[in-house]
Scaffold this motif. Structure first.
Motif, short mmCIF file in Angstrom:
data_model
loop_
_atom_site.label_atom_id
_atom_site.label_comp_id
_atom_site.label_asym_id
_atom_site.label_seq_id
_atom_site.Cartn_x
_atom_site.Cartn_y
_atom_site.Cartn_z
N LEU A 94 12.60 8.47 22.00
CA LEU A 94 11.93 7.37 21.33
C LEU A 94 12.76 6.89 20.15
O LEU A 94 13.46 7.67 19.50
N LEU A 95 12.67 5.62 19.85
CA LEU A 95 13.39 5.06 18.72
C LEU A 95 12.79 5.55 17.42
O LEU A 95 11.58 5.76 17.31
N SER A 96 13.63 5.71 16.42
CA SER A 96 13.10 6.03 15.10
C SER A 96 12.38 4.80 14.56
O SER A 96 12.59 3.68 15.02
N ASP A 97 11.54 5.02 13.56
CA ASP A 97 10.77 3.92 13.00
C ASP A 97 11.67 2.80 12.49
O ASP A 97 11.41 1.63 12.71
N GLY A 98 12.73 3.17 11.80
CA GLY A 98 13.64 2.17 11.24
C GLY A 98 14.32 1.34 12.32
O GLY A 98 14.43 0.12 12.19
N LYS A 99 14.77 1.99 13.38
CA LYS A 99 15.43 1.26 14.46
C LYS A 99 14.44 0.34 15.18
O LYS A 99 14.79 -0.77 15.57
N LEU A 100 13.22 0.80 15.33
CA LEU A 100 12.19 0.00 15.99
C LEU A 100 11.88 -1.25 15.16
O LEU A 100 11.80 -2.35 15.71
N VAL A 101 11.75 -1.10 13.86
CA VAL A 101 11.48 -2.24 12.99
C VAL A 101 12.66 -3.21 13.00
O VAL A 101 12.47 -4.42 13.06
#
Length: 132
Positions: free
Chosen positions: A4-11
């Protein structure tokens, strides 16, 4: 599940898709309708994008130190002040008729469309990898 993508990468991905969707929406409105409608989409898109960026900044500041959680009251007050500021801006733009209302409202949906598109792509990647 560790893919899963990290929160920062997802944002950041949502922000990138947001810019692309807004550009395409403004270009499409200009080509298929008029420059007035394109301006409405642009103003709506910039308004909601600015609100999204302020919310990201607020939440980033609030949760920067996990060992020191923010006060719920302060967090909610700041959240609703941002929301009321955005609401005031939307009301002002529509009340004075500075842009075409349907085009402006279409522009306001840009962030939501970006979030949905990123979610669909991430879900499809998980399905292709056989994850649940």
């Amino acid at each position: 599940m560790n893919t899963l993508l990290s929160d920062g990468k997802l944002v950041r991905r949502i922000e990138l898709v947001n810019v692309i969707v807004l550009f395409c929406a403004v270009l499409g409105a200009a080509v298929f309708f008029s420059m007035g409608k394109a301006l409405g989409v642009l103003v709506g898109g910039v308004t909601v994008t600015a609100s999204f960026q302020v919310m990201k900044w607020q939440l980033g500041r609030a949760f920067r130190h996990p060992q020191q959680p923010p006060s719920k009251g302060v967090l909610f007050v700041k959240y609703y002040l941002r929301f009321l500021g955005t609401l005031f801006l939307v009301f002002t733009v529509l009340y004075y008729g500075w842009v075409d209302p349907p085009a402006f409202l279409a522009g306001l949906s840009v962030v939501m469309v970006s979030i949905v598109l990123v979610a669909i792509v991430e879900a499809a990647k998980m399905v292709m990898r056989g994850e649940r």
